[in-house]
Design a protein around this motif. Sequence first.
Motif, PDB file in Angstrom:
ATOM      1  N   LEU A  27       0.996  -1.160  -0.062  1.00 40.25           N
ATOM      2  CA  LEU A  27      -0.044   0.119  -0.041  1.00 40.25           C
ATOM      3  C   LEU A  27       0.852   0.993   0.266  1.00 40.25           C
ATOM      4  CD1 LEU A  27      -2.854  -1.383   2.651  1.00 40.25           C
ATOM      5  CD2 LEU A  27      -2.618  -1.306  -0.015  1.00 40.25           C
ATOM      6  N   ASN A  28       0.839   2.195   0.962  1.00 41.29           N
ATOM      7  CA  ASN A  28       1.876   3.193   1.249  1.00 41.29           C
ATOM      8  C   ASN A  28       2.983   2.687   2.077  1.00 41.29           C
ATOM      9  OD1 ASN A  28       1.000   5.605  -0.142  1.00 41.29           O
ATOM     10  ND2 ASN A  28      -0.861   5.413   1.203  1.00 41.29           N
ATOM     11  N   GLY A  29       4.374   2.767   1.459  1.00 35.11           N
ATOM     12  CA  GLY A  29       5.422   2.462   2.136  1.00 35.11           C
ATOM     13  C   GLY A  29       5.858   1.013   2.012  1.00 35.11           C
ATOM     14  N   SER A  30       6.732   0.526   2.238  1.00 33.62           N
ATOM     15  CA  SER A  30       7.485  -0.827   2.290  1.00 33.62           C
ATOM     16  C   SER A  30       6.845  -2.173   2.918  1.00 33.62           C
ATOM     17  CB  SER A  30       8.949  -0.823   2.441  1.00 33.62           C
ATOM     18  OG  SER A  30       8.987  -0.610   3.892  1.00 33.62           O
ATOM     19  N   GLN A  31       5.766  -1.833   3.762  1.00 30.86           N
ATOM     20  CA  GLN A  31       5.089  -2.991   4.262  1.00 30.86           C
ATOM     21  C   GLN A  31       4.363  -3.764   3.345  1.00 30.86           C
ATOM     22  OE1 GLN A  31       4.552  -4.168   7.780  1.00 30.86           O
ATOM     23  NE2 GLN A  31       3.604  -5.963   6.568  1.00 30.86           N
ATOM     24  N   ARG A  32       4.683  -5.286   3.504  1.00 34.55           N
ATOM     25  CA  ARG A  32       3.913  -6.026   2.553  1.00 34.55           C
ATOM     26  C   ARG A  32       2.685  -6.751   3.030  1.00 34.55           C
ATOM     27  NH1 ARG A  32       8.311  -9.903   0.141  1.00 34.55           N
ATOM     28  NH2 ARG A  32       8.895 -10.136   2.471  1.00 34.55           N
ATOM     29  N   PHE A  33       1.621  -6.816   2.458  1.00 36.07           N
ATOM     30  CA  PHE A  33       0.312  -7.393   2.794  1.00 36.07           C
ATOM     31  C   PHE A  33       0.079  -8.468   1.963  1.00 36.07           C
ATOM     32  CE2 PHE A  33       0.151  -2.831   3.849  1.00 36.07           C
ATOM     33  CZ  PHE A  33      -0.205  -2.951   4.970  1.00 36.07           C
ATOM     34  N   GLY A  34      -0.998  -9.638   2.370  1.00 35.50           N
ATOM     35  CA  GLY A  34      -1.115 -10.765   1.612  1.00 35.50           C
ATOM     36  C   GLY A  34      -2.696 -10.885   1.350  1.00 35.50           C
ATOM     37  N   ILE A  35      -3.096 -11.493   0.384  1.00 35.02           N
ATOM     38  CA  ILE A  35      -4.330 -11.801   0.159  1.00 35.02           C
ATOM     39  C   ILE A  35      -4.193 -13.237  -0.584  1.00 35.02           C
ATOM     40  CG2 ILE A  35      -4.486 -10.634  -2.066  1.00 35.02           C
ATOM     41  CD1 ILE A  35      -7.514 -10.299  -1.766  1.00 35.02           C
ATOM     42  N   ASN A  36      -5.230 -14.386  -0.489  1.00 32.98           N
ATOM     43  CA  ASN A  36      -5.293 -15.466  -0.799  1.00 32.98           C
ATOM     44  C   ASN A  36      -5.501 -15.434  -2.334  1.00 32.98           C
ATOM     45  OD1 ASN A  36      -5.850 -18.076  -1.648  1.00 32.98           O
ATOM     46  ND2 ASN A  36      -6.717 -18.632   0.360  1.00 32.98           N
ATOM     47  N   VAL A  37      -4.629 -15.958  -3.003  1.00 34.18           N
ATOM     48  CA  VAL A  37      -4.726 -16.014  -4.500  1.00 34.18           C
ATOM     49  C   VAL A  37      -6.068 -16.339  -5.056  1.00 34.18           C
ATOM     50  CG1 VAL A  37      -4.006 -17.132  -6.620  1.00 34.18           C
ATOM     51  CG2 VAL A  37      -2.183 -16.252  -5.150  1.00 34.18           C
ATOM     52  N   PHE A  38      -6.686 -17.248  -4.512  1.00 33.69           N
ATOM     53  CA  PHE A  38      -8.064 -17.793  -4.822  1.00 33.69           C
ATOM     54  C   PHE A  38      -9.239 -16.728  -4.605  1.00 33.69           C
ATOM     55  CE2 PHE A  38      -6.661 -22.580  -4.035  1.00 33.69           C
ATOM     56  CZ  PHE A  38      -6.788 -22.894  -5.261  1.00 33.69           C
ATOM     57  N   LEU A 143       7.531  -9.496   8.516  1.00 32.27           N
ATOM     58  CA  LEU A 143       6.291  -9.659   8.953  1.00 32.27           C
ATOM     59  C   LEU A 143       5.355  -9.256   7.824  1.00 32.27           C
ATOM     60  CD1 LEU A 143       4.190 -10.542  11.069  1.00 32.27           C
ATOM     61  CD2 LEU A 143       3.795  -7.804  11.445  1.00 32.27           C
ATOM     62  N   VAL A 144       4.315 -10.003   7.376  1.00 36.51           N
ATOM     63  CA  VAL A 144       3.519  -9.894   6.305  1.00 36.51           C
ATOM     64  C   VAL A 144       1.996 -10.079   6.972  1.00 36.51           C
ATOM     65  CG1 VAL A 144       2.475 -10.888   4.163  1.00 36.51           C
ATOM     66  CG2 VAL A 144       4.732 -10.678   4.115  1.00 36.51           C
ATOM     67  N   GLN A 145       1.325  -8.940   6.798  1.00 39.24           N
ATOM     68  CA  GLN A 145      -0.266  -8.740   7.347  1.00 39.24           C
ATOM     69  C   GLN A 145      -1.286  -9.200   6.332  1.00 39.24           C
ATOM     70  OE1 GLN A 145      -0.681  -4.998   9.128  1.00 39.24           O
ATOM     71  NE2 GLN A 145       1.455  -4.683   9.663  1.00 39.24           N
ATOM     72  N   ILE A 146      -2.094 -10.324   6.850  1.00 39.07           N
ATOM     73  CA  ILE A 146      -3.021 -10.697   5.871  1.00 39.07           C
ATOM     74  C   ILE A 146      -4.317 -10.001   6.321  1.00 39.07           C
ATOM     75  CG2 ILE A 146      -4.258 -12.643   4.963  1.00 39.07           C
ATOM     76  CD1 ILE A 146      -2.061 -14.401   5.867  1.00 39.07           C
ATOM     77  N   LEU A 147      -4.834  -9.243   5.349  1.00 42.70           N
ATOM     78  CA  LEU A 147      -5.919  -8.219   5.669  1.00 42.70           C
ATOM     79  C   LEU A 147      -7.389  -8.880   5.576  1.00 42.70           C
ATOM     80  CD1 LEU A 147      -5.041  -5.152   3.591  1.00 42.70           C
ATOM     81  CD2 LEU A 147      -4.800  -5.423   5.950  1.00 42.70           C
ATOM     82  N   ASP A 148      -7.974  -8.471   6.411  1.00 43.09           N
ATOM     83  CA  ASP A 148      -9.540  -8.838   6.381  1.00 43.09           C
ATOM     84  C   ASP A 148     -10.370  -8.137   5.593  1.00 43.09           C
ATOM     85  OD1 ASP A 148     -12.098  -9.910   7.170  1.00 43.09           O
ATOM     86  OD2 ASP A 148     -11.884  -9.380   9.477  1.00 43.09           O
ATOM     87  N   VAL A 149     -10.332  -8.686   4.267  1.00 38.17           N
ATOM     88  CA  VAL A 149     -10.966  -7.932   3.409  1.00 38.17           C
ATOM     89  C   VAL A 149     -12.609  -7.989   3.377  1.00 38.17           C
ATOM     90  CG1 VAL A 149     -11.080  -7.862   0.841  1.00 38.17           C
ATOM     91  CG2 VAL A 149      -9.089  -8.476   1.669  1.00 38.17           C
ATOM     92  N   GLU A 150     -13.160  -8.718   4.092  1.00 36.13           N
ATOM     93  CA  GLU A 150     -14.333  -8.885   4.261  1.00 36.13           C
ATOM     94  C   GLU A 150     -14.885  -7.692   5.184  1.00 36.13           C
ATOM     95  OE1 GLU A 150     -16.088 -13.065   5.092  1.00 36.13           O
ATOM     96  OE2 GLU A 150     -14.102 -13.545   4.319  1.00 36.13           O
ATOM     97  N   LYS A 151     -14.154  -7.370   6.093  1.00 36.95           N
ATOM     98  CA  LYS A 151     -14.352  -6.226   7.120  1.00 36.95           C
ATOM     99  C   LYS A 151     -14.430  -4.997   6.174  1.00 36.95           C
ATOM    100  CE  LYS A 151     -12.801  -4.095  11.222  1.00 36.95           C
ATOM    101  NZ  LYS A 151     -12.067  -3.861  12.331  1.00 36.95           N
ATOM    102  N   VAL A 152     -13.242  -4.830   5.459  1.00 35.14           N
ATOM    103  CA  VAL A 152     -13.230  -3.732   4.408  1.00 35.14           C
ATOM    104  C   VAL A 152     -14.589  -3.373   3.806  1.00 35.14           C
ATOM    105  CG1 VAL A 152     -12.082  -2.540   2.682  1.00 35.14           C
ATOM    106  CG2 VAL A 152     -10.769  -3.804   4.418  1.00 35.14           C
ATOM    107  N   PHE A 153     -14.883  -4.744   3.021  1.00 31.92           N
ATOM    108  CA  PHE A 153     -16.115  -4.759   1.963  1.00 31.92           C
ATOM    109  C   PHE A 153     -17.188  -4.316   3.053  1.00 31.92           C
ATOM    110  CE2 PHE A 153     -19.172  -6.506  -0.818  1.00 31.92           C
ATOM    111  CZ  PHE A 153     -18.783  -5.703  -1.828  1.00 31.92           C
ATOM    112  N   ALA A 154     -17.535  -4.928   3.884  1.00 32.03           N
ATOM    113  CA  ALA A 154     -18.482  -4.595   4.900  1.00 32.03           C
ATOM    114  C   ALA A 154     -18.873  -3.309   5.288  1.00 32.03           C
ATOM    115  CB  ALA A 154     -18.769  -5.695   6.157  1.00 32.03           C
TER     116      ALA A 154
END
Length: 308
Positions: A27-38, A143-154
């Motif tokens: 996103l902004n900066g060097s921190q990496r985030f993750g999302i399931n490819v599926f 550290l890689v943070q996996i985001l709760d995309v369901e929360k974002v979308f809700a």
Amino acid sequence: MSNLMASVNQRTNLVGQNRLELLLFRLNGSQRFGINVFKVREVIQCPDLTEMPGSHPCVRGIAHLRGVPVMVIDMSQATGGKRLEDLSAAYILVTEYNRNTQGFLVAGVDRIVNLNWEQIMSPPQGSGKAHYLTAVTEIDNKLVQILDVEKVFAEICPMNEEVSESVKSKPSAVDLTQITVLVADDSAVARNQVKRALGAIGVKVELANDGNEALQWLMKKAEELGDNFVREIPLLISDIEMPKMDGYTLCSEIKANENLRKIHIILHSSLSGVFNEAMVTKVGADQFIAKFHPDELTSAVQKWLNAG
């Protein structure tokens, strides 16, 4: 980016092996985030966006993808960060959540990594309820943070979570108030959606944050309740992608356990793809339902609770 998402059929071989492929992005900066490819249909460079007057502040506009309009959400802004400004270098993750197609705007896409779900850990205790993480992992000693995309979308696109009166009033052959259903999901939003829906028909709910926690809880209850176990806890509703143990592996473990195998299982996930239906049979689950429709889920619960 097209090569990055290629060979999806090969990735389905990971299903049922407690493994996943994680798409890393920034996103902004060097921190990496993750999302399931599926959950990602494709990754594209950000095209020109059409503004949506009156939309949520985190909605940057509409992308026209092969003639289909797709809402684009600024992932950084939606998770409490700064708005992404340089769209010329940005990418869109086209995803499917809650039976809708949407795009998430990100600053950059790194690569895909192959992991075991046991490498995926729940967020640290004490993180509070305001964060947007479902899990964390370590890749390349970072550290890689996996985001709760369901929360974002809700939060951006609230949906109707009410169970209709027609479903509530359906007659039942069993006393639903004497039954407990276990719900396993790593998203707090998803857990609470299911809990409210089942509460509307009087069913008690226990919650587990991952597959391993769910399995341990079921084994403990089976030991405590003995012959009354399936009568009192006849149903599990499980997400598919969860830290430590995914839903498919959880199903397989339950069906391999003499004390647990008679429990009904509904797989309830935002993961899309025809492989889901095939995997339901393979791992011994009773039904797959795509998230989230309160009437459909509650009707399925009523069906399996009355099935005995």
